[in-house]
Design an enzyme around this catalytic site. Sequence first.
Site, PDB file in Angstrom:
ATOM      1  N   SER A  15       8.878   3.388  -4.964  1.00 28.69           N
ATOM      2  CA  SER A  15       8.161   2.175  -5.352  1.00 28.69           C
ATOM      3  C   SER A  15       9.016   1.324  -6.283  1.00 28.69           C
ATOM      4  CB  SER A  15       6.881   2.586  -6.097  1.00 28.69           C
ATOM      5  OG  SER A  15       6.319   1.482  -6.754  1.00 28.69           O
TER       6      SER A  15
ATOM      7  N   LYS B 246       7.544   9.170  -9.376  1.00 27.51           N
ATOM      8  CA  LYS B 246       8.441   8.656  -8.325  1.00 27.51           C
ATOM      9  C   LYS B 246       9.907   8.814  -8.760  1.00 27.51           C
ATOM     10  CE  LYS B 246       5.420   7.259  -5.297  1.00 27.51           C
ATOM     11  NZ  LYS B 246       5.262   7.998  -4.036  1.00 27.51           N
TER      12      LYS B 246
ATOM     13  N   TYR C 267       2.570   7.706 -12.945  1.00 29.07           N
ATOM     14  CA  TYR C 267       2.792   7.488 -11.506  1.00 29.07           C
ATOM     15  C   TYR C 267       4.258   7.109 -11.245  1.00 29.07           C
ATOM     16  CZ  TYR C 267       3.026   4.952  -7.099  1.00 29.07           C
ATOM     17  OH  TYR C 267       3.421   4.500  -5.867  1.00 29.07           O
TER      18      TYR C 267
HETATM   19  P1  NAD Z   1      -2.676   6.183   0.666  1.00 22.70           P
HETATM   20  O1  NAD Z   1      -3.405   6.817  -0.455  1.00 22.70           O
HETATM   21  O2  NAD Z   1      -3.422   5.272   1.586  1.00 22.70           O
HETATM   22  O3  NAD Z   1      -1.956   7.305   1.559  1.00 22.70           O
HETATM   23  C1  NAD Z   1      -1.478   8.498   1.005  1.00 22.70           C
HETATM   24  C2  NAD Z   1      -2.011   9.627   1.879  1.00 22.70           C
HETATM   25  O4  NAD Z   1      -1.527  10.857   1.373  1.00 22.70           O
HETATM   26  C3  NAD Z   1      -3.527   9.693   1.904  1.00 22.70           C
HETATM   27  O5  NAD Z   1      -3.968   9.757   3.250  1.00 22.70           O
HETATM   28  C4  NAD Z   1      -3.848  10.979   1.153  1.00 22.70           C
HETATM   29  O6  NAD Z   1      -5.013  11.602   1.648  1.00 22.70           O
HETATM   30  C5  NAD Z   1      -2.585  11.798   1.395  1.00 22.70           C
HETATM   31  N1  NAD Z   1      -2.275  12.788   0.373  1.00 22.70           N
HETATM   32  C6  NAD Z   1      -2.202  12.623  -0.974  1.00 22.70           C
HETATM   33  N2  NAD Z   1      -1.869  13.759  -1.566  1.00 22.70           N
HETATM   34  C7  NAD Z   1      -1.710  14.685  -0.601  1.00 22.70           C
HETATM   35  C8  NAD Z   1      -1.352  16.055  -0.583  1.00 22.70           C
HETATM   36  N3  NAD Z   1      -1.111  16.727  -1.720  1.00 22.70           N
HETATM   37  N4  NAD Z   1      -1.252  16.699   0.598  1.00 22.70           N
HETATM   38  C9  NAD Z   1      -1.495  16.028   1.758  1.00 22.70           C
HETATM   39  N5  NAD Z   1      -1.856  14.746   1.813  1.00 22.70           N
HETATM   40  C10 NAD Z   1      -1.949  14.073   0.639  1.00 22.70           C
HETATM   41  O7  NAD Z   1      -1.427   5.420   0.020  1.00 22.70           O
HETATM   42  P2  NAD Z   1      -0.393   4.423   0.703  1.00 22.70           P
HETATM   43  O8  NAD Z   1      -0.644   3.070   0.141  1.00 22.70           O
HETATM   44  O9  NAD Z   1      -0.354   4.609   2.166  1.00 22.70           O
HETATM   45  O10 NAD Z   1       0.946   4.956   0.033  1.00 22.70           O
HETATM   46  C11 NAD Z   1       1.803   5.868   0.687  1.00 22.70           C
HETATM   47  C12 NAD Z   1       2.953   6.184  -0.225  1.00 22.70           C
HETATM   48  O11 NAD Z   1       3.629   4.979  -0.592  1.00 22.70           O
HETATM   49  C13 NAD Z   1       2.515   6.845  -1.533  1.00 22.70           C
HETATM   50  O12 NAD Z   1       3.453   7.860  -1.844  1.00 22.70           O
HETATM   51  C14 NAD Z   1       2.588   5.727  -2.538  1.00 22.70           C
HETATM   52  O13 NAD Z   1       2.861   6.192  -3.831  1.00 22.70           O
HETATM   53  C15 NAD Z   1       3.748   4.900  -1.994  1.00 22.70           C
HETATM   54  N6  NAD Z   1       3.659   3.494  -2.393  1.00 22.70           N
HETATM   55  C16 NAD Z   1       2.536   2.769  -2.122  1.00 22.70           C
HETATM   56  C17 NAD Z   1       2.448   1.441  -2.551  1.00 22.70           C
HETATM   57  C18 NAD Z   1       1.185   0.644  -2.295  1.00 22.70           C
HETATM   58  O14 NAD Z   1       0.973  -0.363  -2.989  1.00 22.70           O
HETATM   59  N7  NAD Z   1       0.342   0.999  -1.333  1.00 22.70           N
HETATM   60  C19 NAD Z   1       3.517   0.840  -3.220  1.00 22.70           C
HETATM   61  C20 NAD Z   1       4.665   1.608  -3.469  1.00 22.70           C
HETATM   62  C21 NAD Z   1       4.725   2.934  -3.044  1.00 22.70           C
END
Ligand code: NAD
Length: 358
Positions: free
Chosen positions: A124, A152, A148
């Site tokens: 991120s 990362k 958070y």
């Molecule tokens: P999201 O919460 O929609 O998807 C994450 C998924 O991981 C969910 O389906 C959740 O159920 C699953 N999950 C979490 N912990 C788990 C575990 N221990 N075992 C198995 N499954 C697990 O989030 P997203 O927006 O799709 O983000 C995906 C990744 O991208 C994350 O790592 C997040 O930190 C990163 N990210 C997201 C953003 C954003 O704004 N959406 C920005 C930067 C980085």
Amino acid sequence: MNILLTGGTGYIGSHTAVALAEAGHHVVLFDNFCNSQPDVAQRLHTLTGQALPLVEGDVRNTALLTHTLQAHQISAVIHFAGLKAVGESVAQPLDYYANNVQGSISLLQAMQAAQVNTLVFSSSATVYGEPHYLPLDETHPTAATNPYGRSKLHIEEILRDACAADPALRVLCLRYFNPVGAHASGLIGDNPRGVPNNLMPYLSRVAAGELPHVNVFGADYPTIDGTGVRDYIHVADLASGHLAALAHLAQRPGFDVINLGTGQGYSVLQMIDAFAAASGRPVPHRIVPRRAGDIAACYARPDKAARLLGWQATRTLQDMCRDTWHWQIRGAGHEQLEQLGSVPNLPPGNPQHSPHIP
Ligand code: NAD
Ligand code: UDP
């Protein structure tokens, strides 16, 4: 290629699953549904015409991950699984480190056991902390300001160490800027629980009449109109960035980090205007004090992605707002409105409600 997506039923994972399946890859989803619904798999079936295998499990279950990698003959992993709410991470830091950091170590151990060497990691732009200069390139110093972001950064460092120790490993950390939007079909999108923290889903709920107005967190920043500026990127562009990342890793072992952003920043007020135009609905707002921990502006220098991945974002702010609105009225957002008894009158020509996906 057989590709495992941890967190594959989440927001970014599900859109990437569609892009990979459309490109001819075999996708396996792995998720514990702590922030997603199993019915996403049915929606992906509708979109791709394929029944993507779905394994329910926690990434900290190394044995189950190892078995999944072996049983599906996986050759690359995209690691989306993680907790992502900044405020929650401040209140529950141990949960964040256990889930995100321990989960990533478990995944690396499973990959080692199953001899899988290729990994794309969801990092991120938050790892840059308060910008020293803009746009942010990958050499900008890192400095997380909350658990958070620190999780990362820790994971990036662990991945760097793992690559240094094992020359066969190929790892790319993609530093996402602000993912927004939804699949053009309106079948999948971002579905935050409760009142959204992020701007775009909040705008969407205001336009739908579910929330009365947007609170604009500060209008005294040194930006174009005083409100916060961010680099919003369409989730479909982000998804195609993962395809490019996998193609790049096939040519290049080792460790690297790459920004995925558009390079263009928009202010909160610009976002409000764009969303009102896309939805054809008023989006009232009020200026309120700054939100603790917010920065004035954050946008990417996307040159490294263009140079190494041959990738750049192509979708406009209008595309992002239109697809978010489409998801709001056709997807999960609409179901929530129905429960509240306040389904909006859909403008002529908009797709009708279809809550139950076959
Ligand atoms: P999201 O919460 O929609 O998807 C994450 C998924 O991981 C969910 O389906 C959740 O159920 C699953 N999950 C979490 N912990 C788990 C575990 N221990 N075992 C198995 N499954 C697990 O989030 P997203 O927006 O799709 O983000 C995906 C990744 O991208 C994350 O790592 C997040 O930190 C990163 N990210 C997201 C953003 C954003 O704004 N959406 C920005 C930067 C980085
Ligand atoms: N923002 C706002 N009102 C909201 C949510 C967000 O004014 O209800 C602003 C926030 O201060 C920031 C921008 O919108 O300037 C993007 O915030 P978001 O939480 O979506 O992303 P992040 O701050 O994590 O980049």
